[in-house]
Design a protein around this motif. Structure first.
Motif, PDB file in Angstrom:
ATOM      1  N   UNK A  43       0.827  -1.205   0.000  1.00  0.00           N
ATOM      2  CA  UNK A  43       0.000   0.000   0.000  1.00  0.00           C
ATOM      3  C   UNK A  43       0.863   1.257   0.000  1.00  0.00           C
ATOM      4  N   UNK A  44       1.981   1.224   0.711  1.00  0.00           N
ATOM      5  CA  UNK A  44       2.866   2.387   0.817  1.00  0.00           C
ATOM      6  C   UNK A  44       3.661   2.590  -0.466  1.00  0.00           C
ATOM      7  N   UNK A  77       5.467   5.679   7.107  1.00  0.00           N
ATOM      8  CA  UNK A  77       6.156   4.898   6.079  1.00  0.00           C
ATOM      9  C   UNK A  77       6.079   5.615   4.729  1.00  0.00           C
ATOM     10  N   UNK A  78       7.123   5.431   3.934  1.00  0.00           N
ATOM     11  CA  UNK A  78       7.156   5.991   2.582  1.00  0.00           C
ATOM     12  C   UNK A  78       7.806   4.978   1.649  1.00  0.00           C
ATOM     13  N   UNK A  79       7.546   5.129   0.360  1.00  0.00           N
ATOM     14  CA  UNK A  79       8.145   4.222  -0.621  1.00  0.00           C
ATOM     15  C   UNK A  79       9.672   4.311  -0.565  1.00  0.00           C
ATOM     16  N   UNK A 115      11.900   2.022   7.537  1.00  0.00           N
ATOM     17  CA  UNK A 115      10.649   1.372   7.109  1.00  0.00           C
ATOM     18  C   UNK A 115       9.449   2.132   7.656  1.00  0.00           C
ATOM     19  N   UNK A 116       9.566   2.666   8.848  1.00  0.00           N
ATOM     20  CA  UNK A 116       8.460   3.409   9.448  1.00  0.00           C
ATOM     21  C   UNK A 116       7.344   2.483   9.900  1.00  0.00           C
ATOM     22  N   UNK A 117       6.232   3.083  10.243  1.00  0.00           N
ATOM     23  CA  UNK A 117       5.064   2.338  10.717  1.00  0.00           C
ATOM     24  C   UNK A 117       4.234   1.928   9.510  1.00  0.00           C
ATOM     25  N   UNK A 118       4.462   0.713   9.051  1.00  0.00           N
ATOM     26  CA  UNK A 118       3.717   0.215   7.878  1.00  0.00           C
ATOM     27  C   UNK A 118       2.287  -0.119   8.288  1.00  0.00           C
ATOM     28  N   UNK A 119       1.329   0.160   7.383  1.00  0.00           N
ATOM     29  CA  UNK A 119      -0.059  -0.172   7.703  1.00  0.00           C
ATOM     30  C   UNK A 119      -0.259  -1.678   7.790  1.00  0.00           C
TER      31      UNK A 119
END
Length: 119
Positions: A43-44, A77-79, A115-119
């Protein structure tokens, strides 16, 4: 006497080919790779991971991402962050294979942040 020598040799051979224990860093790499190959990461990034999305097959996994946004905006999160995290995992894997556990763990911390907080 001959039997004792044969048994001793067999034990040495079994010990040499025994299972290799996974390090904590190896386990972290596997966990983060699953996250980066998840539907949430897709999704990200807008791209399906190579081999298709995976799941953790965890009984604790949510059916869908929680509503709302992370309380800390820097964890979004980002690509680009996912791509950087994948590169860092390659680096961590090389460090782990070289037996440099501390460097591997430090690199994995960076990968998690990217990576961040991925959904």
């Amino acid at each position: 006497m001959r039997l004792r020598i044969v048994l001793s040799a067999a034990l040495v051979m079994l010990g040499a080919t025994g299972p290799v224990l996974a390090s904590s860093c190896t386990e972290q790499i596997a966990t983060i790779e699953r996250r980066l190959d998840s539907v949430g990461a897709e999704q990200v990034t807008g791209k399906e991971p190579p081999g298709g999305p995976t799941t953790s097959n965890s009984a604790k996994a949510l059916d869908k991402p929680p509503a709302g946004k992370p309380s800390d905006p820097s964890t979004k999160a980002s690509a680009a962050g996912v791509a950087e995290a994948r590169d860092l995992i390659k680096k961590a894997r090389a460090q782990d294979e070289a037996g440099n556990t501390k460097a591997c763990e430090d690199t994995m911390t960076q990968a998690k942040e990217k990576a961040g907080a991925l959904p």
